[in-house]
Design an enzyme around this catalytic site. Structure first.
Site, PDB file in Angstrom:
ATOM      1  N   ASP A  67       5.795  -1.299  -5.779  1.00  0.00           N
ATOM      2  CA  ASP A  67       4.514  -1.980  -5.912  1.00  0.00           C
ATOM      3  C   ASP A  67       3.991  -1.819  -7.338  1.00  0.00           C
ATOM      4  O   ASP A  67       4.562  -1.068  -8.128  1.00  0.00           O
ATOM      5  CB  ASP A  67       3.512  -1.441  -4.874  1.00  0.00           C
ATOM      6  CG  ASP A  67       3.503   0.084  -4.784  1.00  0.00           C
ATOM      7  OD1 ASP A  67       4.024   0.742  -5.706  1.00  0.00           O
ATOM      8  OD2 ASP A  67       2.976   0.604  -3.800  1.00  0.00           O
ATOM      9  N   ASP A 136      -4.499   6.151   4.752  1.00  0.00           N
ATOM     10  CA  ASP A 136      -4.851   5.079   5.690  1.00  0.00           C
ATOM     11  C   ASP A 136      -3.621   4.472   6.364  1.00  0.00           C
ATOM     12  O   ASP A 136      -3.715   3.447   7.036  1.00  0.00           O
ATOM     13  CB  ASP A 136      -5.665   3.988   4.986  1.00  0.00           C
ATOM     14  CG  ASP A 136      -4.900   3.295   3.862  1.00  0.00           C
ATOM     15  OD1 ASP A 136      -3.708   3.630   3.636  1.00  0.00           O
ATOM     16  OD2 ASP A 136      -5.482   2.406   3.220  1.00  0.00           O
ATOM     17  N   HIS A 138      -0.878   3.293   4.845  1.00  0.00           N
ATOM     18  CA  HIS A 138      -0.148   2.240   4.126  1.00  0.00           C
ATOM     19  C   HIS A 138       1.240   2.708   3.692  1.00  0.00           C
ATOM     20  O   HIS A 138       1.471   3.900   3.495  1.00  0.00           O
ATOM     21  CB  HIS A 138      -0.944   1.684   2.931  1.00  0.00           C
ATOM     22  CG  HIS A 138      -1.123   2.597   1.763  1.00  0.00           C
ATOM     23  ND1 HIS A 138      -2.256   2.599   0.980  1.00  0.00           N
ATOM     24  CD2 HIS A 138      -0.314   3.541   1.201  1.00  0.00           C
ATOM     25  CE1 HIS A 138      -2.124   3.476   0.006  1.00  0.00           C
ATOM     26  NE2 HIS A 138      -0.960   4.059   0.123  1.00  0.00           N
ATOM     27  N   GLU A 143      -1.840  -2.404   2.988  1.00  0.00           N
ATOM     28  CA  GLU A 143      -2.986  -1.745   3.597  1.00  0.00           C
ATOM     29  C   GLU A 143      -3.084  -2.128   5.082  1.00  0.00           C
ATOM     30  O   GLU A 143      -2.393  -3.049   5.535  1.00  0.00           O
ATOM     31  CB  GLU A 143      -4.256  -2.154   2.835  1.00  0.00           C
ATOM     32  CG  GLU A 143      -4.269  -1.709   1.366  1.00  0.00           C
ATOM     33  CD  GLU A 143      -4.505  -0.211   1.169  1.00  0.00           C
ATOM     34  OE1 GLU A 143      -4.085   0.601   2.013  1.00  0.00           O
ATOM     35  OE2 GLU A 143      -5.099   0.155   0.140  1.00  0.00           O
TER      36      GLU A 143
HETATM   37  P1  PGA Z   1       0.504  10.111  -2.829  1.00  0.00           P
HETATM   38  O1  PGA Z   1       0.488   8.538  -2.516  1.00  0.00           O
HETATM   39  O2  PGA Z   1       1.925  10.516  -2.781  1.00  0.00           O
HETATM   40  O3  PGA Z   1      -0.067  10.253  -4.213  1.00  0.00           O
HETATM   41  O4  PGA Z   1      -0.321  10.768  -1.785  1.00  0.00           O
HETATM   42  C1  PGA Z   1       1.200   8.075  -1.401  1.00  0.00           C
HETATM   43  C2  PGA Z   1       0.933   6.615  -1.176  1.00  0.00           C
HETATM   44  O5  PGA Z   1      -0.193   6.156  -1.405  1.00  0.00           O
HETATM   45  O6  PGA Z   1       1.844   5.905  -0.733  1.00  0.00           O
END
Ligand code: PGA
Length: 260
Positions: A67, A136, A138, A143
């Site tokens: 992404d 959340d 995702h 999302e």
């Molecule tokens: P993080 O992000 O490893 O910094 O917690 C994970 C994500 O948002 O996929």
């Protein structure tokens, strides 16, 4: 879905790096899909160490992005292109020639999204896609309520994700609202999905993704649809799993030859 519970993030990182190294021994030009954020760093550290020790040749590996933020200037240190080049591509001794990602600076965002899906297909598809999980639920930047069949496209971040990612910027106002992300349908086309989650803050999202119903409300639950999905979690991230004892016993009894 296989759930592997490890004692800490370093152990999880080493386990996944081993799986990537095994893949590169079988297929030297494997296309590795990588993720950004804090969670995957132990994977990249362990894989880099394995390569530097001469235990695997990564010189033909190909790396692709999951992404990207929309609208950050080219070369911005927090664009995911910059992050992946800095954290994965360069430490593995590779160059931008071995790397592909969506163009978050494109004027025509829709065309850039379609071009990236096409580029992934033209490259023969992703062999192993590493994923994190948002608080959340995702995956990538899909999302909650993202279509489970979605392709690479523009998405709007939730406030929760923008707050989670504000630590990489000079405050919340600087976090972009829009992103390009591989769709859930795109992600599901990778041959092997490996999700790493560590820390108590991910425990609810992990439990919903692994043991909850398949639901667009929890995009990571889409891993339930994949024939080869591995979820690696530390004890803290596993703390809300009802089947934790079963997952531990299953992995302890797993024949070594199976790998991840
Ligand atoms: P993080 O992000 O490893 O910094 O917690 C994970 C994500 O948002 O996929």
């Amino acid at each position: 879905m296989e759930v592997v519970i490890v004692k800490d993030s370093a152990t999880g990182g080493a386990l996944i790096a081993d799986a990537m190294a095994d893949l590169l021994r079988r297929k030297p030009d494997a296309l590795l899909g990588v993720a950004t954020g804090s969670t995957p760093l132990p994977v990249y550290e362990a894989l880099g160490a394995t390569v530097r020790a001469g235990e695997v040749d990564a010189s033909h590996a190909r790396i692709c992005q999951l992404d990207e933020y929309v609208g950050l200037p080219a070369g911005h240190p927090e664009s995911y292109r910059s992050v992946v080049l800095r954290q994965v591509v360069e430490p593995l001794g590779l160059t931008e020639n071995s790397f592909m990602g969506p163009d978050g600076t494109a004027q025509d965002v829709a065309a850039a999204c379609a071009a990236y899906d096409q580029a992934l297909a033209d490259a023969g598809g992703v062999d192993l896609q590493l994923l994190g999980i948002g608080t959340d639920g995702h995956i990538g930047f899909n999302e909650p309520c993202s279509s489970l069949a979605s392709r690479t496209r523009i998405k709007t971040l939730t406030q929760q994700t923008r707050r989670d990612n504000a630590r990489f910027f000079n405050g919340l106002d600087e976090v972009p609202h829009h992103v390009i992300t591989q769709g859930i349908g795109t992600i599901l086309e990778a041959r092997h999905l490996v999700l790493l989650a560590t820390g108590e803050a991910k425990a609810d999202a992990v439990a919903l993704a692994v043991e909850g119903p398949l639901s667009a409300l929890v995009p990571a639950s889409a891993l339930q649809l994949h024939p080869h999905a591995t979820v690696v979690v530390d004890d803290a991230a596993a703390s809300r799993l009802k089947l934790a004892d079963y997952f531990r016993a299953t992995y302890a009894a797993k024949p070594d030859w199976q790998g991840l």
